[in-house]
Design a protein around this motif. Structure first.
Motif, PDB file in Angstrom:
ATOM      1  N   SER A   6      -5.889   7.658  -3.221  1.00  0.00           N
ATOM      2  CA  SER A   6      -5.327   8.139  -1.960  1.00  0.00           C
ATOM      3  C   SER A   6      -6.290   7.921  -0.804  1.00  0.00           C
ATOM      4  N   SER A   7      -7.564   8.142  -1.060  1.00  0.00           N
ATOM      5  CA  SER A   7      -8.575   7.959  -0.016  1.00  0.00           C
ATOM      6  C   SER A   7      -8.707   6.499   0.405  1.00  0.00           C
TER       7      SER A   7
ATOM      8  N   SER B 185       0.827  -1.214   0.000  1.00  0.00           N
ATOM      9  CA  SER B 185       0.000   0.000   0.000  1.00  0.00           C
ATOM     10  C   SER B 185       0.858   1.259   0.000  1.00  0.00           C
TER      11      SER B 185
ATOM     12  N   HIS C  58      -1.862  10.907  -9.409  1.00  0.00           N
ATOM     13  CA  HIS C  58      -2.435  11.470  -8.191  1.00  0.00           C
ATOM     14  C   HIS C  58      -3.968  11.466  -8.220  1.00  0.00           C
TER      15      HIS C  58
ATOM     16  N   MET D  78       0.741   4.029  -2.880  1.00  0.00           N
ATOM     17  CA  MET D  78       0.482   5.438  -2.546  1.00  0.00           C
ATOM     18  C   MET D  78       1.550   6.343  -3.148  1.00  0.00           C
TER      19      MET D  78
ATOM     20  N   GLU E 100      -7.317  11.090  -6.464  1.00  0.00           N
ATOM     21  CA  GLU E 100      -7.781  11.295  -5.087  1.00  0.00           C
ATOM     22  C   GLU E 100      -8.459  10.056  -4.505  1.00  0.00           C
TER      23      GLU E 100
ATOM     24  N   ASN F 125       1.116   6.491  -6.921  1.00  0.00           N
ATOM     25  CA  ASN F 125      -0.009   7.372  -7.223  1.00  0.00           C
ATOM     26  C   ASN F 125       0.384   8.834  -7.039  1.00  0.00           C
ATOM     27  N   LEU F 126       1.124   9.122  -6.001  1.00  0.00           N
ATOM     28  CA  LEU F 126       1.516  10.501  -5.719  1.00  0.00           C
ATOM     29  C   LEU F 126       2.415  11.069  -6.808  1.00  0.00           C
TER      30      LEU F 126
ATOM     31  N   LEU G 220      -6.116   4.031  -0.180  1.00  0.00           N
ATOM     32  CA  LEU G 220      -4.825   3.470   0.234  1.00  0.00           C
ATOM     33  C   LEU G 220      -4.319   4.035   1.569  1.00  0.00           C
ATOM     34  N   GLY G 221      -4.648   5.274   1.871  1.00  0.00           N
ATOM     35  CA  GLY G 221      -4.180   5.877   3.123  1.00  0.00           C
ATOM     36  C   GLY G 221      -4.669   5.126   4.357  1.00  0.00           C
TER      37      GLY G 221
ATOM     38  N   HIS H  42      -3.214   1.526   4.452  1.00  0.00           N
ATOM     39  CA  HIS H  42      -1.822   1.509   4.916  1.00  0.00           C
ATOM     40  C   HIS H  42      -1.741   1.742   6.421  1.00  0.00           C
TER      41      HIS H  42
END
Length: 97
Positions: free
Chosen positions: A31-32, A14, A26, A18, A28, A21-22, A34-35, A38
């Motif tokens: 990120s929503s 993860s 990127h 992330m 969103e 992706n960053l 995987l954050g 992780h």
């Protein structure tokens, strides 16, 4: 140990996703998703590595390695596996006589 293995893999994967992706598109939504994944995997790694280190007698090194974000779970697993392998080879085997 099985839970620790799964959580360590999810944590490392993860984090890699992330960062990918960053530095690329990127998205969103990624990120929503995987954050929290992780973060949860990180907490599971810590929560399972501490008792596993106590149960195997691997010492505080494996416990503190688990606290390193991203790769700590994998490092702790490596330390626990090395300790288990050393204990297996140092235990005298019955000769059957």
């Amino acid at each position: 140990m099985r839970t620790l293995r799964i959580a360590a893999g999810v944590e490392a994967a993860s984090l890699a996703l992330m960062l990918l992706n960053l530095f690329t598109v990127h998205v969103e939504a990624a990120s929503s998703l995987l954050g929290p994944l992780h973060g949860t995997a990180y907490l599971v790694v810590i929560a399972t590595a501490w008792p596993a280190a106590n149960a195997t007698g691997a010492g505080p090194g494996a416990r503190w390695l688990a606290v390193i974000p991203g790769i700590g779970g994998l490092l702790a697993l490596r330390r626990l596996d090395a300790h288990a392998a050393a204990n297996r080879t140092s235990t005298p085997q019955p000769t059957g006589e």
